[in-house]
Design a protein around this motif. Structure first.
Motif, PDB file in Angstrom:
ATOM      1  N   PHE A  80       0.790  -1.223   0.000  1.00 43.33           N
ATOM      2  CA  PHE A  80       0.000   0.000   0.000  1.00 43.33           C
ATOM      3  C   PHE A  80       0.826   1.279   0.000  1.00 43.33           C
ATOM      4  O   PHE A  80       0.278   2.360   0.122  1.00 43.33           O
ATOM      5  N   ASN A  81       2.144   1.179  -0.106  1.00 48.70           N
ATOM      6  CA  ASN A  81       2.959   2.389  -0.082  1.00 48.70           C
ATOM      7  C   ASN A  81       2.602   3.282  -1.257  1.00 48.70           C
ATOM      8  O   ASN A  81       2.510   2.830  -2.391  1.00 48.70           O
ATOM      9  N   ASN A  82       2.416   4.572  -0.986  1.00 46.77           N
ATOM     10  CA  ASN A  82       1.988   5.529  -2.008  1.00 46.77           C
ATOM     11  C   ASN A  82       3.116   6.348  -2.610  1.00 46.77           C
ATOM     12  O   ASN A  82       2.863   7.209  -3.442  1.00 46.77           O
ATOM     13  N   ARG A  83       4.361   6.123  -2.189  1.00 49.93           N
ATOM     14  CA  ARG A  83       5.471   6.920  -2.736  1.00 49.93           C
ATOM     15  C   ARG A  83       5.710   6.532  -4.186  1.00 49.93           C
ATOM     16  O   ARG A  83       6.006   5.387  -4.497  1.00 49.93           O
ATOM     17  N   ASN A  84       5.610   7.500  -5.077  1.00 52.15           N
ATOM     18  CA  ASN A  84       5.746   7.245  -6.515  1.00 52.15           C
ATOM     19  C   ASN A  84       7.168   6.933  -6.956  1.00 52.15           C
ATOM     20  O   ASN A  84       7.372   6.454  -8.061  1.00 52.15           O
ATOM     21  N   LEU A  85       8.159   7.213  -6.135  1.00 54.24           N
ATOM     22  CA  LEU A  85       9.537   7.067  -6.577  1.00 54.24           C
ATOM     23  C   LEU A  85      10.296   5.964  -5.841  1.00 54.24           C
ATOM     24  O   LEU A  85      11.515   5.927  -5.883  1.00 54.24           O
ATOM     25  N   SER A  86       9.607   5.069  -5.167  1.00 55.05           N
ATOM     26  CA  SER A  86      10.244   3.914  -4.533  1.00 55.05           C
ATOM     27  C   SER A  86      10.219   2.759  -5.532  1.00 55.05           C
ATOM     28  O   SER A  86       9.155   2.254  -5.875  1.00 55.05           O
ATOM     29  N   TYR A  87      11.400   2.346  -5.983  1.00 48.46           N
ATOM     30  CA  TYR A  87      11.478   1.279  -6.983  1.00 48.46           C
ATOM     31  C   TYR A  87      11.569  -0.116  -6.371  1.00 48.46           C
ATOM     32  O   TYR A  87      11.371  -1.104  -7.063  1.00 48.46           O
ATOM     33  N   TRP A  88      11.909  -0.207  -5.068  1.00 51.28           N
ATOM     34  CA  TRP A  88      12.105  -1.497  -4.408  1.00 51.28           C
ATOM     35  C   TRP A  88      11.274  -1.604  -3.142  1.00 51.28           C
ATOM     36  O   TRP A  88      11.084  -0.625  -2.439  1.00 51.28           O
ATOM     37  N   VAL A  89      10.837  -2.822  -2.858  1.00 50.16           N
ATOM     38  CA  VAL A  89      10.249  -3.130  -1.558  1.00 50.16           C
ATOM     39  C   VAL A  89      10.763  -4.508  -1.124  1.00 50.16           C
ATOM     40  O   VAL A  89      10.783  -5.454  -1.913  1.00 50.16           O
ATOM     41  N   ALA A  90      11.244  -4.572   0.130  1.00 51.86           N
ATOM     42  CA  ALA A  90      11.548  -5.857   0.758  1.00 51.86           C
ATOM     43  C   ALA A  90      10.253  -6.290   1.431  1.00 51.86           C
ATOM     44  O   ALA A  90       9.703  -5.565   2.259  1.00 51.86           O
ATOM     45  N   ILE A  91       9.736  -7.452   1.040  1.00 47.22           N
ATOM     46  CA  ILE A  91       8.403  -7.887   1.463  1.00 47.22           C
ATOM     47  C   ILE A  91       8.447  -8.773   2.705  1.00 47.22           C
ATOM     48  O   ILE A  91       7.761  -8.514   3.683  1.00 47.22           O
ATOM     49  N   ALA A  92       9.236  -9.831   2.640  1.00 46.67           N
ATOM     50  CA  ALA A  92       9.281 -10.805   3.733  1.00 46.67           C
ATOM     51  C   ALA A  92      10.659 -11.439   3.814  1.00 46.67           C
ATOM     52  O   ALA A  92      11.343 -11.593   2.799  1.00 46.67           O
ATOM     53  N   LEU A  93      11.047 -11.809   5.023  1.00 46.16           N
ATOM     54  CA  LEU A  93      12.286 -12.539   5.254  1.00 46.16           C
ATOM     55  C   LEU A  93      11.918 -13.941   5.706  1.00 46.16           C
ATOM     56  O   LEU A  93      11.165 -14.115   6.670  1.00 46.16           O
ATOM     57  N   LEU A  94      12.442 -14.937   5.008  1.00 44.82           N
ATOM     58  CA  LEU A  94      12.218 -16.340   5.363  1.00 44.82           C
ATOM     59  C   LEU A  94      13.456 -16.838   6.102  1.00 44.82           C
ATOM     60  O   LEU A  94      14.561 -16.780   5.570  1.00 44.82           O
ATOM     61  N   ASP A  95      13.258 -17.320   7.313  1.00 46.19           N
ATOM     62  CA  ASP A  95      14.348 -17.806   8.151  1.00 46.19           C
ATOM     63  C   ASP A  95      14.251 -19.327   8.231  1.00 46.19           C
ATOM     64  O   ASP A  95      13.372 -19.869   8.895  1.00 46.19           O
ATOM     65  N   PHE A  96      15.167 -20.007   7.543  1.00 46.13           N
ATOM     66  CA  PHE A  96      15.196 -21.472   7.533  1.00 46.13           C
ATOM     67  C   PHE A  96      16.133 -22.032   8.599  1.00 46.13           C
ATOM     68  O   PHE A  96      16.363 -23.226   8.635  1.00 46.13           O
ATOM     69  N   THR A  97      16.688 -21.156   9.458  1.00 41.15           N
ATOM     70  CA  THR A  97      17.606 -21.623  10.492  1.00 41.15           C
ATOM     71  C   THR A  97      16.878 -22.082  11.748  1.00 41.15           C
ATOM     72  O   THR A  97      17.502 -22.622  12.659  1.00 41.15           O
ATOM     73  N   VAL A  98      15.566 -21.866  11.798  1.00 40.70           N
ATOM     74  CA  VAL A  98      14.785 -22.263  12.976  1.00 40.70           C
ATOM     75  C   VAL A  98      14.465 -23.757  12.918  1.00 40.70           C
ATOM     76  O   VAL A  98      14.319 -24.319  11.830  1.00 40.70           O
TER      77      VAL A  98
END
Length: 191
Positions: free
Chosen positions: A132-150
């Motif tokens: 939902f970010n409304n900034r028109n000039l953000s080209y990247w988003v980090a969505i989720a981090l998957l941790d397989f070390t658990v």
């Protein structure tokens, strides 16, 4: 479910409808990225982590039958979906799921593309992230981090962090599972 469960498969899907007709005409090419650290390269706590350049994306689709045991299903240059599938949790360390808005789209927020991400382990743990970010000039988003070390196999963490204005540099994932926005290679997708 445990880390040694060979049936554990994680899927992450980036979906977008292009928002409005005007947005679709201007360009609506989003790309799903999976930056990763193999389990063998995870830095133990207290040690200095390393940056990783390992990534599955539209130029490097990966493989489900050999390392990295994750693959992207293709590159949708129009509104649609892209899905990355991750297998072999016993060999994975961390995976940072990100989306990139191709510069050729011009300006437009992730919200304007009607974008969302869905990450699931197929066992009842699902994270849905409407972007939902409304900034028109953000080209990247980090969505989720998957941790397989658990021990349980995988922990899905919603992170949703956006790049600064006009920043085309990729996020960087470290071997400790930490990441930084806007400090990696510059991405510029051309047709």
């Amino acid at each position: 479910m445990s880390k040694d469960d060979p049936g554990l498969v994680v899927t992450a899907t980036l979906e977008w409808n292009g928002g409005s007709a005007a947005r679709r005409r201007a360009g609506a090419d989003l790309d799903l990225y999976a930056f990763f650290v193999p389990g063998s390269l995870v830095t133990p706590q207290g040690k200095r982590p390393n940056k990783t350049d390992d990534v599955v994306y539209y130029r490097q689709l990966g493989s489900l039958s050999v390392a990295p045991y994750m693959a992207l299903d293709g590159d949708s240059r129009v509104p649609g979906r892209e899905t990355v599938t991750i297998r072999r949790p016993d060999l994975q360390g961390y995976v940072l799921l990100c989306a990139y808005s191709a510069v050729e789209n011009g300006t437009g927020s992730f919200k304007s593309y009607g974008a969302r991400a869905v990450v699931t382990d197929g066992r009842g743990s699902t994270v849905t992230v409407p972007l939902f970010n409304n900034r028109n000039l953000s080209y990247w988003v980090a969505i989720a981090l998957l941790d397989f070390t658990v021990p349980s196999g995988v922990q899905i963490r919603h992170v949703e962090k956006y790049s600064g204005n006009h920043v085309e540099a990729r996020p960087v994932l470290y071997s400790s599972g930490n990441f930084r926005m806007s400090t990696g290679k510059v991405e510029f997708k051309t047709r």
